[in-house]
Write a protein that holds these residues in place. Structure first.
Motif, short mmCIF file in Angstrom:
data_model
loop_
_atom_site.label_atom_id
_atom_site.label_comp_id
_atom_site.label_asym_id
_atom_site.label_seq_id
_atom_site.Cartn_x
_atom_site.Cartn_y
_atom_site.Cartn_z
N LEU A 11 63.20 -11.73 -111.20
CA LEU A 11 62.27 -10.70 -110.73
C LEU A 11 60.99 -10.72 -111.54
O LEU A 11 61.02 -10.94 -112.75
N THR B 277 61.42 -11.06 -106.00
CA THR B 277 61.93 -12.41 -106.23
C THR B 277 60.97 -13.42 -105.60
O THR B 277 60.02 -13.04 -104.91
N SER C 97 64.92 -8.98 -103.09
CA SER C 97 65.24 -7.93 -104.06
C SER C 97 66.01 -6.79 -103.40
O SER C 97 66.84 -6.14 -104.05
#
Length: 454
Positions: free
Chosen positions: A209, A215, A245
């Motif tokens: 992240l 991502t 994500s």
């Protein structure tokens, strides 16, 4: 003196060793005087930049300390030789002092960074061999040398450096100040070759992240399928096990799977940064809205509906009035009282928010920001009521007033319903997520408890 310095600089620019020796015979202290009186750019800077190897060696034999001198851009002779790809000059400078590889210029780059940006692979290999630790030096925005490889499309340099540091997973997955790894950058810049290499040949984490909680797959999904590259990148990431994500946050222990190498302090810093960013955005929004409402309320206060009397009038059958007094106050005293009350509420609420925001009080908790937002809702409602009263006073027919009030009621309750539904949905989702995580933790602990009892 100035003439000697000019001749010395001309000799350096031409790489004329004969002229240098002649100047030294004429004045043995010419180099020493140059080091004191010359500008920051020494003859060694000039010779190294232009690749004059023999001249460079002659200078290094007499003034080896010049290898660490920096010019006005804080560039060393080694950085200038590196930028222009003069490999032999680089070798000569490194033999005098390899630690100069660690010195940064005004842009925060050391000679290895410059070699990557310019694509000088041979020079880069020589620098790494002389000072391997220099590859871990970061730039001004926290970027590693691997980030620069991806930013400047230097695939060969990336392969060489990743091959050296392939055992160091933490270095390969390092983040810059924006939380971007080299995989994030490769996806954002659509560097397909670099992406394929990182996924297949390096220990890069595909679901890392960034600072915004995205991502690599989130980044390419946000870009859409504008061309063939976007579709190819999405397929490559999905085949490597990349997920978004949102999907990640719904899975159990998602945060542990994303960043196993991150320490607790790093995660706390990231969370604090997101909280600070959220508060800053809300603060800016509240300031704009409060300023707008305060301006509207002030204007309505000094210019009420229907206007003001233009002249004095003594008592008569139609009554008396004074110049400058509101016509609405005389004709419609009840409506005027409501108008003043709502308008004053709107003005005071918005002014209060502005004063609190500019007071310098650190609102570090979201609770206080929610309190300010509630105050702003009060100001908005009061402003809407002030508008309805103004329209009612300007309408001569009772039906028009009822229609205006009905329209306001429908619009207000519709918007309030949407806001309430949205926040209720968010609250329910958070509660469900917390319940799932709590149940997952209990299940994960139960085997350990049973084994302890056995």
């Amino acid at each position: 003196m100035e003439e000697m310095q000019r001749k010395l600089q001309e000799a350096a620019a031409e790489g004329n060793v004969t002229s240098l020796l002649a100047l030294l015979q004429e004045d043995k202290l010419v180099l020493d005087r140059c080091g004191v009186t010359c500008p920051a750019e020494t003859p060694l800077h000039i010779a190294a930049m232009l690749g004059h190897l023999r001249f460079t060696r002659e200078i290094l034999c007499r003034k080896p300390e010049w290898v660490g001198e920096l010019d006005l851009r804080r560039s060393s002779p080694l950085q200038l030789a590196t930028a222009n790809g003069h490999l032999e000059v680089v070798k000569a400078l490194l033999m005098v002092d390899a630690d100069i590889c660690l010195v940064k210029d005004r842009n925060g780059w050391n000679p290895l960074h410059v070699a990557v940006i310019k694509g000088r692979i041979d020079v880069l290999k020589e620098l790494v061999q002389a000072k391997p630790d220099a590859i871990r030096t970061r730039g001004q925005r926290g970027e590693t040398i691997l980030h620069l490889c991806v930013k400047h499309c230097q695939l060969e340099a990336l392969k060489f450096l990743v091959g050296i540091a392939i055992a160091d997973t933490e270095f390969v997955n390092s983040e810059d100040d924006d939380g971007f790894t080299i995989l994030h950058l490769a996806v954002a810049d659509r560097e397909i070759e670099a992406l394929n290499y990182l996924i297949s040949e390096s220990p890069v984490q595909v679901n890392a992240l960034n600072a915004n909680g995205f991502t690599a797959l989130d980044i390419v999904l946000a870009q859409g399928r504008r061309n063939i590259k976007d579709a190819e990148i999405q397929n490559t990431l999905r085949e490597a096990g990349a997920i978004s994500s949102k999907v990640m946050s719904s899975t159990m222990h998602g945060s542990d799977a994303i960043r196993p190498h991150k320490s607790t302090s790093t995660l706390k810093k990231r969370k604090s940064w997101r909280k600070k960013n959220w508060l800053e955005e809300r603060r800016n929004t509240l300031m704009v809205v409060a300023s707008l409402i305060a301006t509207m309320a002030f204007q309505a206060g000094i210019s009420p509906p229907i206007g003001n009397w233009q002249e004095d009038k003594q008592e008569s059958l139609s009554g008396s009035h004074e110049a400058g007094r509101s016509i609405m106050a005389d004709k419609m005293p009840k409506e005027f009282a409501f108008f003043v009350g709502y308008n004053t509420t709107s003005f005071l609420a918005s002014i209060s928010v502005i004063i609190l925001l500019i007071s310098g009080i650190p609102f570090k908790w979201r609770f206080f920001m929610w309190v300010l937002m509630i105050i702003m809702w009060i100001a908005i409602i009061a402003t809407a009521r002030t508008y309805i009263i103004s329209i009612s006073c300007l309408s001569s027919r009772r039906g028009e007033r009822s229609s205006a009030e009905a329209g306001f009621g429908v619009a207000f309750y519709a918007v309030a319903g949407i806001v309430f539904t949205g926040h209720s949905t968010r609250l329910i989702r958070k509660l469900v997520t917390l319940a799932r995580r709590s149940r997952a933790r209990r299940f994960s602990r139960s085997p350990a408890i049973s084994q302890a009892n056995i």
